[in-house]
Write a protein that holds these residues in place. Structure first.
Motif, mmCIF file in Angstrom:
data_model
loop_
_atom_site.group_PDB
_atom_site.id
_atom_site.type_symbol
_atom_site.label_atom_id
_atom_site.label_comp_id
_atom_site.label_asym_id
_atom_site.label_seq_id
_atom_site.Cartn_x
_atom_site.Cartn_y
_atom_site.Cartn_z
ATOM 1 N N SER A 71 0.818 -1.210 0.000
ATOM 2 C CA SER A 71 0.000 0.000 0.000
ATOM 3 C C SER A 71 0.851 1.259 0.000
ATOM 4 N N HIS A 75 0.483 4.425 -2.658
ATOM 5 C CA HIS A 75 0.282 5.819 -2.300
ATOM 6 C C HIS A 75 1.324 6.715 -2.964
ATOM 7 N N ALA A 78 0.406 7.276 -6.559
ATOM 8 C CA ALA A 78 -0.789 8.066 -6.814
ATOM 9 C C ALA A 78 -0.432 9.467 -7.299
#
Length: 230
Positions: A71, A75, A78
């Motif tokens: 994760s 992030h 992104a």
């Protein structure tokens, strides 16, 4: 270059330039919690190819690292992406580049068509990677037992019909099949190699891709190994 491709590249380049700043303003800086990347991206074509082949050796040996899948990585990506290689490969479900080369999120820009057949959408996508993302390596990846190659050989050998949109695939692979017909060895595998090399050479010859190195390789379904083509 068609005007629509120029407009696309201009728009995407502008978006890439603007996105990091906008994201930084909208979200807190995650850098205090970010750990050094244990698998930093190579910045040269030679380093990129070496990383791909090292990852493939891990995959073939059954010891993949599965990097860049958490994760935290998601992030970071992104906000922006910095893949280190463009892979022009086949749609065959047995040859997913991220698995074959043991890479993860944001590592590869993958463009897949049956038989690695080129068209304007593929070329525009490769140019996006080279020009807008500054990717140093384009790798054309063929593989054994390619269905598009098999359909081409069946058409040449037996006159098997080629329905609908499949005709484009056969027409694009046919020159490689004709060049290798009659040569010693397996006709299908010779065609796979010749077609991958032709796609490589076609991309190399286009000045739009001059900033990148372009190579071709063949994936062996049985061993799981990738070999660079001469």
């Amino acid at each position: 270059m068609p005007s629509n491709r120029r407009a696309f590249l201009a728009a995407t380049t502008a978006a890439l330039t603007a996105t990091p700043a906008a994201s930084a303003a909208a979200a807190p800086d995650p850098s205090p919690h970010r750990h050094p990347d244990p698998h930093p991206h190579p910045t040269t074509a030679r380093g990129a190819l070496a990383e791909l082949l090292a990852g493939n050796r891990r995959y073939a040996a059954g010891r993949p690292l599965h990097p860049h899948e958490g994760s935290a990585r998601r992030h970071v990506l992104a906000a922006e992406q910095h893949p280190f290689a463009v892979v022009v490969g086949c749609v065959d479900s047995r040859v997913p580049p991220e698995l074959v080369f043991d890479q993860g999120l944001g590592d590869l820009l993958c463009i897949r068509t049956a038989g690695q057949v080129l068209d304007e959408a593929v070329l525009g996508s490769v140019q996006y990677g080279v020009e807008a993302l500054h990717i140093p390596l384009v790798l054309v990846l063929g593989h054994e037992r390619c269905g598009a190659v098999a359909a081409t050989l069946a058409h040449l050998r037996d006159g098997a019909p080629v329905p609908g949109h499949l005709r484009l695939l056969v027409d694009e692979i046919m020159p490689a099949a004709r060049r290798t017909c009659g040569l010693p060895g397996d006709w299908a595998d010779l065609t796979v190699r010749a077609h991958a090399a032709w796609v490589r050479d076609a991309i190399r010859a286009d000045p739009a891709f001059a900033p990148a190195e372009v190579a071709a390789a063949r994936f062996d379904l049985d061993s799981g190994r990738v070999a660079v083509l001469p």
